[in-house]
Design a protein around this motif. Structure first.
Motif, PDB file in Angstrom:
ATOM      1  N   MET A   1      59.276  22.457  76.832  1.00 23.66           N
ATOM      2  CA  MET A   1      59.408  22.271  75.412  1.00 23.66           C
ATOM      3  C   MET A   1      58.662  23.374  74.648  1.00 23.66           C
ATOM      4  O   MET A   1      59.102  23.772  73.588  1.00 23.66           O
ATOM      5  CB  MET A   1      58.878  20.908  75.013  1.00 23.66           C
ATOM      6  N   ASN A   2      57.573  23.851  75.151  1.00 20.11           N
ATOM      7  CA  ASN A   2      56.830  24.924  74.507  1.00 20.11           C
ATOM      8  C   ASN A   2      57.655  26.195  74.433  1.00 20.11           C
ATOM      9  O   ASN A   2      57.535  26.946  73.478  1.00 20.11           O
ATOM     10  CB  ASN A   2      55.529  25.197  75.255  1.00 20.11           C
ATOM     11  N   LYS A   3      58.490  26.427  75.461  1.00 20.33           N
ATOM     12  CA  LYS A   3      59.347  27.604  75.433  1.00 20.33           C
ATOM     13  C   LYS A   3      60.377  27.501  74.320  1.00 20.33           C
ATOM     14  O   LYS A   3      60.701  28.498  73.674  1.00 20.33           O
ATOM     15  CB  LYS A   3      60.042  27.797  76.788  1.00 20.33           C
ATOM     16  N   ARG A   4      60.880  26.298  74.060  1.00 19.35           N
ATOM     17  CA  ARG A   4      61.853  26.102  72.980  1.00 19.35           C
ATOM     18  C   ARG A   4      61.203  26.362  71.628  1.00 19.35           C
ATOM     19  O   ARG A   4      61.776  27.015  70.759  1.00 19.35           O
ATOM     20  CB  ARG A   4      62.428  24.692  73.006  1.00 19.35           C
ATOM     21  N   ILE A   5      60.025  25.843  71.424  1.00 21.17           N
ATOM     22  CA  ILE A   5      59.327  26.030  70.157  1.00 21.17           C
ATOM     23  C   ILE A   5      59.032  27.509  69.943  1.00 21.17           C
ATOM     24  O   ILE A   5      59.233  28.056  68.854  1.00 21.17           O
ATOM     25  CB  ILE A   5      58.023  25.194  70.121  1.00 21.17           C
ATOM     26  N   LEU A   6      58.574  28.164  70.980  1.00 20.13           N
ATOM     27  CA  LEU A   6      58.293  29.591  70.896  1.00 20.13           C
ATOM     28  C   LEU A   6      59.569  30.380  70.579  1.00 20.13           C
ATOM     29  O   LEU A   6      59.557  31.290  69.743  1.00 20.13           O
ATOM     30  CB  LEU A   6      57.669  30.088  72.209  1.00 20.13           C
ATOM     31  N   ALA A   7      60.678  30.035  71.204  1.00 18.06           N
ATOM     32  CA  ALA A   7      61.956  30.706  70.961  1.00 18.06           C
ATOM     33  C   ALA A   7      62.412  30.501  69.516  1.00 18.06           C
ATOM     34  O   ALA A   7      62.899  31.431  68.858  1.00 18.06           O
ATOM     35  CB  ALA A   7      63.019  30.214  71.938  1.00 18.06           C
ATOM     36  N   VAL A   8      62.245  29.286  68.988  1.00 18.66           N
ATOM     37  CA  VAL A   8      62.630  28.982  67.614  1.00 18.66           C
ATOM     38  C   VAL A   8      61.750  29.783  66.635  1.00 18.66           C
ATOM     39  O   VAL A   8      62.238  30.373  65.663  1.00 18.66           O
ATOM     40  CB  VAL A   8      62.538  27.461  67.331  1.00 18.66           C
ATOM     41  N   ILE A   9      60.457  29.852  66.908  1.00 18.95           N
ATOM     42  CA  ILE A   9      59.542  30.596  66.040  1.00 18.95           C
ATOM     43  C   ILE A   9      59.890  32.083  66.038  1.00 18.95           C
ATOM     44  O   ILE A   9      59.930  32.729  64.988  1.00 18.95           O
ATOM     45  CB  ILE A   9      58.079  30.366  66.473  1.00 18.95           C
ATOM     46  N   VAL A  10      60.168  32.635  67.206  1.00 14.28           N
ATOM     47  CA  VAL A  10      60.552  34.041  67.302  1.00 14.28           C
ATOM     48  C   VAL A  10      61.863  34.284  66.556  1.00 14.28           C
ATOM     49  O   VAL A  10      62.011  35.267  65.822  1.00 14.28           O
ATOM     50  CB  VAL A  10      60.635  34.493  68.783  1.00 14.28           C
ATOM     51  N   ALA A  11      62.828  33.399  66.722  1.00 16.03           N
ATOM     52  CA  ALA A  11      64.118  33.542  66.047  1.00 16.03           C
ATOM     53  C   ALA A  11      63.940  33.488  64.530  1.00 16.03           C
ATOM     54  O   ALA A  11      64.532  34.286  63.791  1.00 16.03           O
ATOM     55  CB  ALA A  11      65.095  32.467  66.512  1.00 16.03           C
ATOM     56  N   LEU A  12      63.122  32.556  64.052  1.00 17.89           N
ATOM     57  CA  LEU A  12      62.871  32.455  62.616  1.00 17.89           C
ATOM     58  C   LEU A  12      62.158  33.708  62.088  1.00 17.89           C
ATOM     59  O   LEU A  12      62.476  34.196  61.002  1.00 17.89           O
ATOM     60  CB  LEU A  12      62.041  31.208  62.298  1.00 17.89           C
ATOM     61  N   ALA A  13      61.212  34.214  62.855  1.00 16.15           N
ATOM     62  CA  ALA A  13      60.508  35.425  62.450  1.00 16.15           C
ATOM     63  C   ALA A  13      61.473  36.600  62.327  1.00 16.15           C
ATOM     64  O   ALA A  13      61.400  37.386  61.379  1.00 16.15           O
ATOM     65  CB  ALA A  13      59.394  35.749  63.440  1.00 16.15           C
ATOM     66  N   VAL A  14      62.384  36.731  63.286  1.00 20.03           N
ATOM     67  CA  VAL A  14      63.375  37.807  63.241  1.00 20.03           C
ATOM     68  C   VAL A  14      64.269  37.652  62.019  1.00 20.03           C
ATOM     69  O   VAL A  14      64.558  38.628  61.307  1.00 20.03           O
ATOM     70  CB  VAL A  14      64.203  37.839  64.550  1.00 20.03           C
ATOM     71  N   ILE A  15      64.685  36.438  61.701  1.00 18.72           N
ATOM     72  CA  ILE A  15      65.552  36.186  60.548  1.00 18.72           C
ATOM     73  C   ILE A  15      64.817  36.521  59.249  1.00 18.72           C
ATOM     74  O   ILE A  15      65.365  37.176  58.362  1.00 18.72           O
ATOM     75  CB  ILE A  15      66.058  34.725  60.550  1.00 18.72           C
ATOM     76  N   VAL A  16      63.558  36.096  59.153  1.00 14.37           N
ATOM     77  CA  VAL A  16      62.780  36.367  57.941  1.00 14.37           C
ATOM     78  C   VAL A  16      62.568  37.870  57.764  1.00 14.37           C
ATOM     79  O   VAL A  16      62.737  38.412  56.663  1.00 14.37           O
ATOM     80  CB  VAL A  16      61.426  35.611  57.979  1.00 14.37           C
ATOM     81  N   ILE A  17      62.222  38.565  58.824  1.00 12.70           N
ATOM     82  CA  ILE A  17      62.012  40.011  58.744  1.00 12.70           C
ATOM     83  C   ILE A  17      63.305  40.722  58.341  1.00 12.70           C
ATOM     84  O   ILE A  17      63.299  41.624  57.507  1.00 12.70           O
ATOM     85  CB  ILE A  17      61.452  40.556  60.081  1.00 12.70           C
ATOM     86  N   ALA A  18      64.420  40.301  58.903  1.00 16.28           N
ATOM     87  CA  ALA A  18      65.711  40.903  58.552  1.00 16.28           C
ATOM     88  C   ALA A  18      66.044  40.658  57.079  1.00 16.28           C
ATOM     89  O   ALA A  18      66.509  41.558  56.373  1.00 16.28           O
ATOM     90  CB  ALA A  18      66.811  40.364  59.453  1.00 16.28           C
ATOM     91  N   ALA A  19      65.805  39.431  56.605  1.00 16.54           N
ATOM     92  CA  ALA A  19      66.104  39.102  55.206  1.00 16.54           C
ATOM     93  C   ALA A  19      65.236  39.927  54.256  1.00 16.54           C
ATOM     94  O   ALA A  19      65.721  40.450  53.250  1.00 16.54           O
ATOM     95  CB  ALA A  19      65.893  37.612  54.955  1.00 16.54           C
TER      96      ALA A  19
END
Length: 174
Positions: A1-19
């Motif tokens: 489950m920690n890997k999922r949370i980490l993956a979601v956080i990384v994905a959100l960070a990438v989206i925010v940086i792109a925006a």
């Protein structure tokens, strides 16, 4: 489950940086477009339009003020101590700041529309002319003040913050 949370956080960070990057690029392009539409950056304002043919009305005047535009028969000039006394017809001071979006918009509209005959609009730098601001009770950029040839205020100031257009200014000051 920690890997999922980490993956979601990384994905959100990438989206925010792109925006943020997209918004920064759009703002940069909008700023460049707006600067180009008003004849260049404030630091490189010239006394005549670069594409104006020789002998045109937009060439710099011979007095100590720099002409900005003269498309409609009136004048749009930078402030100098003698410009008010030397102006013909109605004189309107425009307290302008280069960092103010409404000022840039009003400046662009005045330049594009041209000043009507018998009117001189004097562009006063809001930041460097505190004495004039105090004299005319100007507390906000985009303020327009009509004065007579001796520099006495003719009527109440008009702040064109909500509608930074030449038409709004002339309507309010008539």
């Amino acid at each position: 489950m920690n890997k999922r949370i980490l993956a979601v956080i990384v994905a959100l960070a990438v989206i925010v940086i792109a925006a943020v990057s997209i918004v920064a690029v759009q703002n940069s392009n909008d700023s460049a477009d707006s600067t180009a539409s008003v004849g260049g950056s404030a630091a490189s304002e010239s006394s005549s339009e670069p594409d104006a043919p020789e002998g045109s009305e937009t060439e710099a005047s011979t007095d100590d003020s720099a002409a900005i535009a003269n498309d409609g028969g009136g004048d749009y000039v930078d402030y100098s101590p003698s410009v008010i006394a030397d102006a013909d017809g109605r004189v309107i001071l425009f307290f302008h700041a280069t960092w103010c979006p409404q000022c840039v918009s009003a400046d662009g509209d005045i330049t594009a529309s041209g000043v009507p005959s018998g009117i001189t609009i004097v562009k006063v730098d809001y930041d460097t002319n505190q004495d004039l601001r105090a004299e005319y009770g100007v507390t906000q950029q985009t303020t327009f003040v009509e004065v007579d040839s001796s520099g006495t205020k003719v009527q109440d100031n008009f702040v064109a913050y909500a509608d930074p257009s030449l038409n709004a200014v002339l309507t309010a000051l008539n």
